[in-house]
Design a protein around this motif. Structure first.
Motif, mmCIF file in Angstrom:
data_model
loop_
_atom_site.group_PDB
_atom_site.id
_atom_site.type_symbol
_atom_site.label_atom_id
_atom_site.label_comp_id
_atom_site.label_asym_id
_atom_site.label_seq_id
_atom_site.Cartn_x
_atom_site.Cartn_y
_atom_site.Cartn_z
ATOM 1 N N THR A 45 0.846 -1.190 0.000
ATOM 2 C CA THR A 45 0.000 0.000 0.000
ATOM 3 C C THR A 45 0.882 1.241 0.000
ATOM 4 O O THR A 45 2.091 1.157 0.160
ATOM 5 C CB THR A 45 -0.956 0.016 1.213
ATOM 6 N N PHE A 46 0.255 2.392 -0.175
ATOM 7 C CA PHE A 46 0.998 3.646 -0.210
ATOM 8 C C PHE A 46 1.556 3.983 1.168
ATOM 9 O O PHE A 46 0.826 3.961 2.157
ATOM 10 C CB PHE A 46 0.111 4.793 -0.688
ATOM 11 N N CYS A 47 2.828 4.307 1.229
ATOM 12 C CA CYS A 47 3.470 4.691 2.489
ATOM 13 C C CYS A 47 3.242 6.175 2.751
ATOM 14 O O CYS A 47 2.657 6.887 1.932
ATOM 15 C CB CYS A 47 4.965 4.386 2.414
ATOM 16 N N LYS A 48 3.750 6.654 3.887
ATOM 17 C CA LYS A 48 3.573 8.071 4.239
ATOM 18 C C LYS A 48 4.318 8.985 3.272
ATOM 19 O O LYS A 48 3.909 10.118 3.041
ATOM 20 C CB LYS A 48 4.007 8.335 5.674
ATOM 21 N N HIS A 49 5.405 8.503 2.650
ATOM 22 C CA HIS A 49 6.156 9.332 1.705
ATOM 23 C C HIS A 49 5.339 9.590 0.445
ATOM 24 O O HIS A 49 5.312 10.702 -0.075
ATOM 25 C CB HIS A 49 7.496 8.667 1.352
ATOM 26 N N ILE A 50 4.651 8.559 -0.031
ATOM 27 C CA ILE A 50 3.814 8.716 -1.222
ATOM 28 C C ILE A 50 2.617 9.603 -0.909
ATOM 29 O O ILE A 50 2.256 10.478 -1.692
ATOM 30 C CB ILE A 50 3.381 7.340 -1.769
ATOM 31 N N THR A 51 2.031 9.421 0.268
ATOM 32 C CA THR A 51 0.913 10.279 0.686
ATOM 33 C C THR A 51 1.359 11.732 0.768
ATOM 34 O O THR A 51 0.654 12.636 0.299
ATOM 35 C CB THR A 51 0.360 9.800 2.047
ATOM 36 N N THR A 52 2.539 11.962 1.337
ATOM 37 C CA THR A 52 3.085 13.322 1.425
ATOM 38 C C THR A 52 3.347 13.886 0.038
ATOM 39 O O THR A 52 3.063 15.054 -0.233
ATOM 40 C CB THR A 52 4.381 13.322 2.261
ATOM 41 N N LEU A 53 3.883 13.066 -0.865
ATOM 42 C CA LEU A 53 4.144 13.501 -2.241
ATOM 43 C C LEU A 53 2.853 13.933 -2.925
ATOM 44 O O LEU A 53 2.811 14.989 -3.562
ATOM 45 C CB LEU A 53 4.820 12.372 -3.023
ATOM 46 N N VAL A 54 1.795 13.146 -2.784
ATOM 47 C CA VAL A 54 0.508 13.489 -3.400
ATOM 48 C C VAL A 54 -0.039 14.781 -2.794
ATOM 49 O O VAL A 54 -0.531 15.653 -3.517
ATOM 50 C CB VAL A 54 -0.504 12.324 -3.267
ATOM 51 N N ASP A 55 0.061 14.931 -1.472
ATOM 52 C CA ASP A 55 -0.392 16.167 -0.812
ATOM 53 C C ASP A 55 0.337 17.391 -1.359
ATOM 54 O O ASP A 55 -0.275 18.414 -1.674
ATOM 55 C CB ASP A 55 -0.165 16.094 0.701
ATOM 56 N N GLU A 56 1.651 17.297 -1.469
ATOM 57 C CA GLU A 56 2.446 18.435 -1.936
ATOM 58 C C GLU A 56 2.206 18.705 -3.419
ATOM 59 O O GLU A 56 2.203 19.852 -3.848
ATOM 60 C CB GLU A 56 3.928 18.204 -1.665
ATOM 61 N N ALA A 57 1.987 17.658 -4.206
ATOM 62 C CA ALA A 57 1.667 17.851 -5.619
ATOM 63 C C ALA A 57 0.332 18.578 -5.760
ATOM 64 O O ALA A 57 0.172 19.437 -6.630
ATOM 65 C CB ALA A 57 1.624 16.509 -6.344
ATOM 66 N N ALA A 58 -0.627 18.239 -4.895
ATOM 67 C CA ALA A 58 -1.920 18.922 -4.926
ATOM 68 C C ALA A 58 -1.764 20.402 -4.586
ATOM 69 O O ALA A 58 -2.455 21.245 -5.157
ATOM 70 C CB ALA A 58 -2.901 18.250 -3.962
ATOM 71 N N LEU A 59 -0.843 20.723 -3.690
ATOM 72 C CA LEU A 59 -0.571 22.130 -3.385
ATOM 73 C C LEU A 59 0.115 22.811 -4.564
ATOM 74 O O LEU A 59 -0.192 23.951 -4.896
ATOM 75 C CB LEU A 59 0.307 22.257 -2.143
ATOM 76 N N GLN A 60 1.061 22.136 -5.188
ATOM 77 C CA GLN A 60 1.832 22.722 -6.284
ATOM 78 C C GLN A 60 0.991 22.903 -7.547
ATOM 79 O O GLN A 60 1.013 23.954 -8.165
ATOM 80 C CB GLN A 60 3.042 21.838 -6.611
ATOM 81 N N TYR A 61 0.277 21.851 -7.944
ATOM 82 C CA TYR A 61 -0.419 21.863 -9.230
ATOM 83 C C TYR A 61 -1.934 22.002 -9.122
ATOM 84 O O TYR A 61 -2.594 22.208 -10.137
ATOM 85 C CB TYR A 61 -0.117 20.568 -9.986
ATOM 86 N N GLY A 62 -2.471 21.819 -7.932
ATOM 87 C CA GLY A 62 -3.913 21.785 -7.754
ATOM 88 C C GLY A 62 -4.381 20.336 -7.789
ATOM 89 O O GLY A 62 -3.912 19.541 -8.604
ATOM 90 N N ALA A 63 -5.269 19.982 -6.886
ATOM 91 C CA ALA A 63 -5.719 18.593 -6.758
ATOM 92 C C ALA A 63 -6.403 18.091 -8.031
ATOM 93 O O ALA A 63 -6.227 16.938 -8.414
ATOM 94 C CB ALA A 63 -6.654 18.454 -5.559
ATOM 95 N N GLU A 64 -7.159 18.961 -8.714
ATOM 96 C CA GLU A 64 -7.853 18.534 -9.930
ATOM 97 C C GLU A 64 -6.858 18.114 -11.008
ATOM 98 O O GLU A 64 -7.037 17.097 -11.673
ATOM 99 C CB GLU A 64 -8.754 19.653 -10.464
ATOM 100 N N ARG A 65 -5.781 18.887 -11.185
ATOM 101 C CA ARG A 65 -4.784 18.562 -12.205
ATOM 102 C C ARG A 65 -4.046 17.268 -11.856
ATOM 103 O O ARG A 65 -3.804 16.437 -12.723
ATOM 104 C CB ARG A 65 -3.794 19.721 -12.344
ATOM 105 N N VAL A 66 -3.698 17.081 -10.582
ATOM 106 C CA VAL A 66 -3.014 15.850 -10.160
ATOM 107 C C VAL A 66 -3.937 14.659 -10.381
ATOM 108 O O VAL A 66 -3.517 13.618 -10.894
ATOM 109 C CB VAL A 66 -2.557 15.942 -8.689
ATOM 110 N N ALA A 67 -5.207 14.789 -10.015
ATOM 111 C CA ALA A 67 -6.169 13.701 -10.198
ATOM 112 C C ALA A 67 -6.330 13.360 -11.683
ATOM 113 O O ALA A 67 -6.362 12.180 -12.046
ATOM 114 C CB ALA A 67 -7.514 14.077 -9.584
#
Length: 175
Positions: free
Chosen positions: A83-105
């Motif tokens: 499963t996704f570890c805390k590093h991957i979860t953190t990466l997704v969170d920061e990507a959502a801040l950088q690019y916007g959650a809609e674009r990451v999704a």
């Protein structure tokens, strides 16, 4: 052959510089110094919470959500077992801040139901889609890209053109 005047490209499209979109929201560069949507993945480097000399190279593939997480010494992350570890979860969170959650999704091909989605919503939707497989082959390329970006910080400030940086994005208006 079209002349420059007849070209359908306008402004930045016919330039060697690219417009840079500002981040959706400010993010913590110390926590995730590198994040990008590239090569069919969300990929980046996440700092270790316990060792200042260690970083984790993490990525999630678009579509099938295969993931990878390992240290800069190419040792597998202990938390990324099935499963996704805390590093991957953190990466997704920061990507959502950088690019916007809609674009990451969109990039990861995740359908979001939330009105104001976050990185956590993306991770939960990927988890709900079923177990993803580990992808051990992604780490080397991601870390190499990160090191290449770090090398640009070593260039002395100059106003003369640097051929290997001709592609580098600029924030100034291009005419």
């Amino acid at each position: 052959m079209l002349s420059e005047r007849d070209s359908p490209n306008t402004g930045w499209e016919s330039s060697s510089t690219v417009r840079v979109l500002p981040p959706a929201r400010p993010r913590a560069l110390a926590k995730v110094p590198f994040v990008e949507l590239a090569d069919g993945r969300l990929q980046g480097v996440v700092s270790s919470g316990s060792d200042i000399g260690r970083v984790y190279v993490s990525s999630v593939a678009a579509g099938n959500h295969e993931f990878a997480c390992s240290t800069n010494n190419n040792r597998p992350c202990g938390g990324a077992r099935g499963t996704f570890c805390k590093h991957i979860t953190t990466l997704v969170d920061e990507a959502a801040l950088q690019y916007g959650a809609e674009r990451v999704a969109r990039h990861l091909r995740v359908d979001l139901a939330a009105e104001e989605p976050s990185g956590r919503d993306i991770v939960e939707r990927m988890r709900a889609a079923g177990p993803a497989r580990a992808d051990a082959g992604a780490a080397a390329g991601v870390f190499s890209q990160f090191l290449r970006h770090l090398a640009y910080l070593e260039h002395a400030p100059t106003t003369t053109p640097i051929p290997e940086l001709h592609w580098f994005p600029t924030t100034r208006a291009v005419r």
